[in-house]
Design a protein around this motif. Structure first.
Motif: not given
Length: 301
Positions: A47, A51, A55, A71, A73, A96, A204
């Motif tokens: 990602t 989020l 997600h 995950v 980021i 997040d 987003s």
């Protein structure tokens, strides 16, 4: 960075619920390598943060497929062109990480730009012809930036599976092609597009929209629905129905400025002909105010 946290007794990595440990947050390849032997079968959800419910749906699907979920980021500068929204792209790592904790994520990998690109990135992954059309035409270099960072994440995390959303259908297709052509040995899974109650695909970038712009933006999903409803009429009927909705939106206030509307083969992203039968994707990209949005719907003709 938080220190690695042991899972409670009787709770395996990747087990959600009240007893699940908070995610371990790491930022370097060395920290990832130290954790990996204890994680078992790994599912990666790459990602850029910010989020949302889409997600979270990916994370839930990842949890069902692996012992542990990682995950990543990282707002990837390589996939932003001049004048795009790299600097203002929403960033809130604390929020997040909290969202990941709520979803039972085991590890959050949040590298800096210096970690991902310690020097000038002279070598990149060429997406080939599939990456030159639609998004590739309107955002030159975008897919090379996406594939380069995804390849690096795959090498660093070494997941068994990786999950991506169908909303970014062309991105999903070029990633699957890269995995196949370069023999990554990773299973790429996807989930259907997640939509807000009003029909807008979760993104987003939706946070950029004013209330009026959001109302205009709903024309994208309406156009796709109109095209899907006309699927029995073939490619020409599908595109005609969708274009009629977008034509009204182009005259709305604020207007929708369409970059493209295309009916494509999901394997190649080449546009289909009038006699085409089989699986297809109806894809649209447009700008509302300063915000660029994409959406698509899979069809069977």
């Amino acid at each position: 960075m938080t220190e690695p946290t042991a899972h409670p007794a009787g709770t395996a990595p990747g087990t959600a619920g009240p007893a699940a440990a908070p995610p371990v947050v790491v930022s370097t390849p060395e920290e990832l390598s130290a954790l990996r032997p204890s994680l078992g079968r790994i599912a990666l959800v790459p990602t850029m943060g910010a989020l949302h419910s889409g997600h979270r749906r990916l994370i839930a699907a990842a949890r069902a497929d692996a012992d542990s979920v990682i995950v990543s980021i990282f707002v990837n500068p390589l996939q932003f062109g001049p004048g795009e929204d790299y600097q203002r792209y929403p960033r809130d790592l604390d929020a997040d990480v909290a969202a990941c904790a709520a979803e039972g994520v085991d590890v959050v990998f949040a590298p800096t730009v210096e970690v991902m690109y310690p020097g000038e990135q002279l070598v990149s992954v060429d997406p080939g012809p599939m990456g030159q059309v639609l998004e590739g035409e309107f955002r030159p270099g975008f897919f090379a930036g996406v594939l380069t960072v995804v390849a690096k994440l795959f090498h660093l995390v070494r997941p068994d599976t990786a999950l991506f959303g169908q909303k970014d259908a062309q991105q999903l297709a070029v990633i699957r092609r890269m995995v196949r052509d370069l023999a990554f040995g990773i299973t790429v899974l996807s989930i259907p597009t997640v939509r807000d109650p009003d029909g807008l695909a979760t993104s987003s970038r939706n946070a950029y929209l004013s209330a009026e712009e959001r109302t205009s933006a709903l024309a994208l999903s309406r156009a796709l629905l109109a095209g899907a409803d006309a699927s029995v009429t073939g490619p020409i009927g599908i595109l005609t129905a969708a274009r009629a909705v977008l034509a009204e939106a182009e005259a709305a206030t604020p207007p929708v400025a369409v970059d493209y509307l295309a009916l494509v083969d999901p394997g190649t992203f080449g546009e289909v002909t009038g006699e085409y039968r089989g699986e297809a994707v109806l894809a649209v990209a447009a700008r509302v105010g300063a915000t660029r949005l994409i959406d698509n719907v899979p069809l069977t003709l």
